[in-house]
Design an enzyme around this catalytic site. Structure first.
Site, mmCIF file in Angstrom:
data_model
loop_
_atom_site.group_PDB
_atom_site.id
_atom_site.type_symbol
_atom_site.label_atom_id
_atom_site.label_comp_id
_atom_site.label_asym_id
_atom_site.label_seq_id
_atom_site.Cartn_x
_atom_site.Cartn_y
_atom_site.Cartn_z
ATOM 1 N N HIS A 110 0.859 -1.182 0.000
ATOM 2 C CA HIS A 110 0.000 0.000 0.000
ATOM 3 C C HIS A 110 0.895 1.232 0.000
ATOM 4 C CE1 HIS A 110 1.077 0.163 4.214
ATOM 5 N NE2 HIS A 110 0.523 -1.029 4.443
ATOM 6 N N HIS A 164 4.070 1.374 2.246
ATOM 7 C CA HIS A 164 5.270 0.715 1.716
ATOM 8 C C HIS A 164 5.890 1.575 0.594
ATOM 9 C CE1 HIS A 164 2.707 -2.900 2.915
ATOM 10 N NE2 HIS A 164 3.786 -3.090 3.632
ATOM 11 N N ARG A 216 -3.389 -5.178 6.979
ATOM 12 C CA ARG A 216 -4.496 -5.820 7.710
ATOM 13 C C ARG A 216 -5.788 -5.009 7.649
ATOM 14 N NH1 ARG A 216 0.021 -7.612 11.158
ATOM 15 N NH2 ARG A 216 0.043 -9.893 11.134
HETATM 16 P P1 AMP Z 1 4.932 -5.040 6.484
HETATM 17 O O1 AMP Z 1 4.722 -5.438 5.066
HETATM 18 O O2 AMP Z 1 3.659 -4.773 7.231
HETATM 19 O O3 AMP Z 1 5.885 -5.937 7.211
HETATM 20 O O4 AMP Z 1 5.637 -3.622 6.434
HETATM 21 C C1 AMP Z 1 6.828 -3.431 5.710
HETATM 22 C C2 AMP Z 1 7.392 -2.085 6.077
HETATM 23 O O5 AMP Z 1 6.442 -1.061 5.767
HETATM 24 C C3 AMP Z 1 7.689 -1.967 7.577
HETATM 25 O O6 AMP Z 1 8.914 -1.271 7.754
HETATM 26 C C4 AMP Z 1 6.506 -1.175 8.073
HETATM 27 O O7 AMP Z 1 6.801 -0.423 9.234
HETATM 28 C C5 AMP Z 1 6.240 -0.251 6.896
HETATM 29 N N1 AMP Z 1 4.866 0.266 6.937
HETATM 30 C C6 AMP Z 1 3.722 -0.447 7.112
HETATM 31 N N2 AMP Z 1 2.647 0.384 7.150
HETATM 32 C C7 AMP Z 1 3.133 1.644 7.009
HETATM 33 C C8 AMP Z 1 2.533 2.952 6.986
HETATM 34 N N3 AMP Z 1 1.216 3.129 7.109
HETATM 35 N N4 AMP Z 1 3.344 4.031 6.818
HETATM 36 C C9 AMP Z 1 4.689 3.862 6.694
HETATM 37 N N5 AMP Z 1 5.314 2.669 6.703
HETATM 38 C C10 AMP Z 1 4.549 1.570 6.870
#
Ligand code: AMP
Length: 300
Positions: free
Chosen positions: A32, A35, A184
């Site tokens: 999203h 990322h 999520r």
């Molecule tokens: P994930 O795919 O949830 O493991 O997230 C991958 C990376 O994206 C991690 O470093 C998260 O902290 C970051 N991330 C997830 N959601 C957000 C958001 N809303 N804003 C900024 N970074 C995010």
């Protein structure tokens, strides 16, 4: 954009970055704008490698590993539009194919907050991040401030184990109404989506009370819990010091307001990083400013 499934294919891209830093953005996919903002941040410094890997060892029993959203073709299309240099999409066997006798345990930063309710979670995160660092060999790695405890636990690993990588934290990207973007959020129906806003409301209520002059941790927690009443289950509402994540009765200095709650089928987390002085409350960052990354990595 190269799509690599093995560390060997990735290593063949070594010539890709020349004298610029290789920048790494690890993700679990279902991408999203949060990322993508990290990818855009990284693109200013050098070629970006994004990993997409749903890491089984960071999910506990009864958590959503199987249900976690996976949509590789949509993810690749998004990354293609951002001129990402390479995407690393290893199988579980590529990452966990060896003996796996050695794991990395977090220090005290991993004990409270999400570490308390998700035993083994940060050991899973640290172990996979260390493995991914070993395979990608980045100069710079970018993590989202949205997962604040994760950022700080990883920063401690990098410092303690002398890992040759510079960490950067990117700001939390939100929907217009304030809900932090999360893979999520796809689990939320309209009713749960509306109630999910209580996490952001809780954080704002905490910040407003600080701005009004309150410095007692208990009062801040109480006002946050009040807003979280709209959730189905409150996991925590806490005030912690940054970067050590220690508790204190009085709020002062770099501070994390952090909340976690179950809303409908989704476990959601959110936080605000604040600089709290005697007379002012301003937005803060988690990790120390890395300085000029571009000039630091420019080789003669
Ligand atoms: P994930 O795919 O949830 O493991 O997230 C991958 C990376 O994206 C991690 O470093 C998260 O902290 C970051 N991330 C997830 N959601 C957000 C958001 N809303 N804003 C900024 N970074 C995010």
């Amino acid at each position: 954009m190269k799509v690599c499934r093995t560390a060997e294919e990735l290593a063949a891209l070594d010539s890709l970055h020349g004298d610029r830093p290789l920048v790494f953005v690890p993700t679990m996919g279902a991408l999203h704008e949060g990322h993508l903002s990290l990818v855009r941040l990284g693109c200013q410094w050098g070629p970006v490698v994004v990993s997409i890997f749903v890491n089984p060892t960071q999910f506990g029993e009864g958590e959503d590993f199987d249900a976690y959203p996976r949509d590789l073709s949509a993810d690749l299309a998004l990354l293609e539009s951002l001129a990402v240099a390479a995407v690393f999409t290893p199988d579980v066997s590529e990452v966990y194919g060896g003996a796996n006798e050695v794991t990395i345990q977090p220090g005290h930063r991993g004990l409270g907050l999400c570490g308390h309710n998700r035993p083994g979670h940060f050991a899973g995160v640290l172990t996979v991040v260390a493995k991914l660092f070993g395979m990608v060999r980045p100069d710079v790695a970018i993590f989202g401030r949205k997962d604040a405890q994760q950022c700080l636990v990883i920063a401690q690993m990098v410092a303690d184990l002398k890992m040759p990588v510079t960490l950067v934290d990117g700001p939390t990207i939100r929907e217009e109404d304030g809900l932090a973007l999360s893979s999520r959020n796809r689990y939320l129906d309209a009713g749960a989506r509306a109630r999910a806003l209580c996490l952001y409301r809780a954080l704002n209520a905490g910040r407003d009370l600080l701005a009004a002059g309150e410095r007692g941790t208990e009062a801040i927690v109480e006002v946050m819990l009040g807003e979280l009443a709209a959730a189905d289950l409150v996991e925590y509402a806490e005030v912690r010091q940054v970067p050590g994540l220690d508790l204190a009765d009085e709020v002062r200095g770099r501070t994390l307001l952090a909340v976690a709650a179950q809303v409908g089928p989704a476990r959601l987390i959110d936080n605000l990083v604040l600089n709290v002085s005697d007379h002012e409350v301003a937005e803060g960052v988690l990790l120390d400013e890395p300085g000029s990354i571009a000039s630091r990595f420019r080789r003669p």
